[in-house]
Design a protein around this motif. Structure first.
Motif, PDB file in Angstrom:
ATOM      1  N   ARG A 166       0.836  -1.206   0.000  1.00 37.50           N
ATOM      2  CA  ARG A 166       0.000   0.000   0.000  1.00 37.50           C
ATOM      3  C   ARG A 166       0.869   1.255   0.000  1.00 37.50           C
ATOM      4  O   ARG A 166       1.848   1.362   0.740  1.00 37.50           O
ATOM      5  N   VAL A 167       0.519   2.205  -0.831  1.00 36.25           N
ATOM      6  CA  VAL A 167       1.230   3.475  -0.951  1.00 36.25           C
ATOM      7  C   VAL A 167       0.857   4.357   0.244  1.00 36.25           C
ATOM      8  O   VAL A 167      -0.303   4.415   0.650  1.00 36.25           O
ATOM      9  N   THR A 168       1.850   5.047   0.795  1.00 32.46           N
ATOM     10  CA  THR A 168       1.632   5.976   1.908  1.00 32.46           C
ATOM     11  C   THR A 168       1.947   7.401   1.451  1.00 32.46           C
ATOM     12  O   THR A 168       2.472   7.612   0.350  1.00 32.46           O
ATOM     13  N   THR A 169       1.694   8.353   2.309  1.00 33.28           N
ATOM     14  CA  THR A 169       1.967   9.755   1.975  1.00 33.28           C
ATOM     15  C   THR A 169       3.462  10.015   1.789  1.00 33.28           C
ATOM     16  O   THR A 169       3.841  11.015   1.180  1.00 33.28           O
ATOM     17  N   ASP A 170       4.311   9.132   2.302  1.00 35.29           N
ATOM     18  CA  ASP A 170       5.768   9.295   2.156  1.00 35.29           C
ATOM     19  C   ASP A 170       6.301   8.770   0.826  1.00 35.29           C
ATOM     20  O   ASP A 170       7.500   8.866   0.574  1.00 35.29           O
ATOM     21  N   ASP A 171       5.440   8.210  -0.014  1.00 35.08           N
ATOM     22  CA  ASP A 171       5.893   7.522  -1.220  1.00 35.08           C
ATOM     23  C   ASP A 171       5.803   8.350  -2.499  1.00 35.08           C
ATOM     24  O   ASP A 171       5.812   7.796  -3.596  1.00 35.08           O
ATOM     25  N   TYR A 172       5.727   9.665  -2.396  1.00 32.84           N
ATOM     26  CA  TYR A 172       5.552  10.475  -3.604  1.00 32.84           C
ATOM     27  C   TYR A 172       6.696  10.285  -4.600  1.00 32.84           C
ATOM     28  O   TYR A 172       6.459  10.117  -5.800  1.00 32.84           O
ATOM     29  N   ARG A 173       7.915  10.255  -4.137  1.00 33.91           N
ATOM     30  CA  ARG A 173       9.064  10.086  -5.043  1.00 33.91           C
ATOM     31  C   ARG A 173       8.967   8.743  -5.781  1.00 33.91           C
ATOM     32  O   ARG A 173       9.183   8.674  -6.986  1.00 33.91           O
ATOM     33  N   ILE A 204       0.108  13.957 -14.133  1.00 35.85           N
ATOM     34  CA  ILE A 204       0.638  13.354 -12.906  1.00 35.85           C
ATOM     35  C   ILE A 204       0.376  14.293 -11.736  1.00 35.85           C
ATOM     36  O   ILE A 204       0.597  15.502 -11.825  1.00 35.85           O
ATOM     37  N   ARG A 205      -0.095  13.740 -10.649  1.00 32.26           N
ATOM     38  CA  ARG A 205      -0.461  14.542  -9.483  1.00 32.26           C
ATOM     39  C   ARG A 205       0.730  15.289  -8.886  1.00 32.26           C
ATOM     40  O   ARG A 205       1.829  14.753  -8.820  1.00 32.26           O
ATOM     41  N   THR A 206       0.443  16.484  -8.424  1.00 31.83           N
ATOM     42  CA  THR A 206       1.436  17.211  -7.642  1.00 31.83           C
ATOM     43  C   THR A 206       1.545  16.517  -6.286  1.00 31.83           C
ATOM     44  O   THR A 206       0.703  15.687  -5.928  1.00 31.83           O
ATOM     45  N   ARG A 207       2.541  16.868  -5.510  1.00 31.30           N
ATOM     46  CA  ARG A 207       2.724  16.255  -4.199  1.00 31.30           C
ATOM     47  C   ARG A 207       1.482  16.451  -3.315  1.00 31.30           C
ATOM     48  O   ARG A 207       1.018  15.519  -2.679  1.00 31.30           O
ATOM     49  N   SER A 208       0.926  17.658  -3.298  1.00 25.37           N
ATOM     50  CA  SER A 208      -0.244  17.912  -2.449  1.00 25.37           C
ATOM     51  C   SER A 208      -1.459  17.115  -2.923  1.00 25.37           C
ATOM     52  O   SER A 208      -2.205  16.562  -2.111  1.00 25.37           O
ATOM     53  N   LYS A 209      -1.689  17.012  -4.229  1.00 22.86           N
ATOM     54  CA  LYS A 209      -2.808  16.215  -4.758  1.00 22.86           C
ATOM     55  C   LYS A 209      -2.581  14.727  -4.499  1.00 22.86           C
ATOM     56  O   LYS A 209      -3.530  13.983  -4.224  1.00 22.86           O
TER      57      LYS A 209
END
Length: 160
Positions: free
Chosen positions: A6-13, A51-56
């Motif tokens: 599962r993807v978390t908020t820390d996985d943007y990169r 592609i979503r921005t970090r905030s989105k």
């Protein structure tokens, strides 16, 4: 061994890296042998712009009805999928494997359908404009349907 993380908020990169590896199934397997650089370039440019921005990305990860997963074989990331649950159904928002025609998509679908059943969704729907992907979804038992004038794919799930 295949598994989903599962993807978390820390996985943007990692999400951005996975998105950069996405290959479009514009053509069926036989047509892939021919080169269509213009169509691929146009699709790629349109996708990169969306592609979503970090905030989105963080907003999406935190939505309780949305789940995003990295798909791994052993410890190597080989795909990504995103599911959105509402009104007793599941929409497949994103679904892609990096290396096609090796059975990874089928394995990823098998993994995803288990998660969908945990949510007790009775219907799965998705939109897929690319012929290669459409062939895949038809092989997975999806039927073509028109929703609001748009060609989509739907599968009803049964529970025993």
């Amino acid at each position: 061994m295949y598994r989903a993380i599962r993807v978390t908020t820390d996985d943007y990169r990692d999400f951005r890296k996975a998105s950069s590896k996405m290959v479009f199934s514009i053509y069926d397997k036989k047509e892939v042998l021919r080169a269509y650089p213009m169509e691929v370039a146009v699709s790629r440019k349109a996708f990169e712009a969306s592609i979503r921005t970090r905030s989105k990305f963080i907003e999406a990860v935190l939505e309780p009805e949305r789940e995003m997963y990295f798909f791994l074989k052993d410890d190597e990331q080989i795909g990504f999928f995103e599911l959105y649950y509402h009104k007793g159904k599941c929409d497949i928002v994103e679904f892609f494997v990096f290396d096609r025609y090796h059975g990874h998509g089928t394995e990823m679908w098998n993994c995803a359908v288990g998660m969908i059943k945990e949510h007790k969704a009775t219907r799965v729907e998705l939109w897929s404009p690319y012929r290669g992907a459409q062939i895949f979804w038809e092989k997975m038992g999806f039927e073509r349907v028109t929703i609001n004038g748009v060609l989509c794919y739907r599968k009803k799930l049964r529970y025993s």
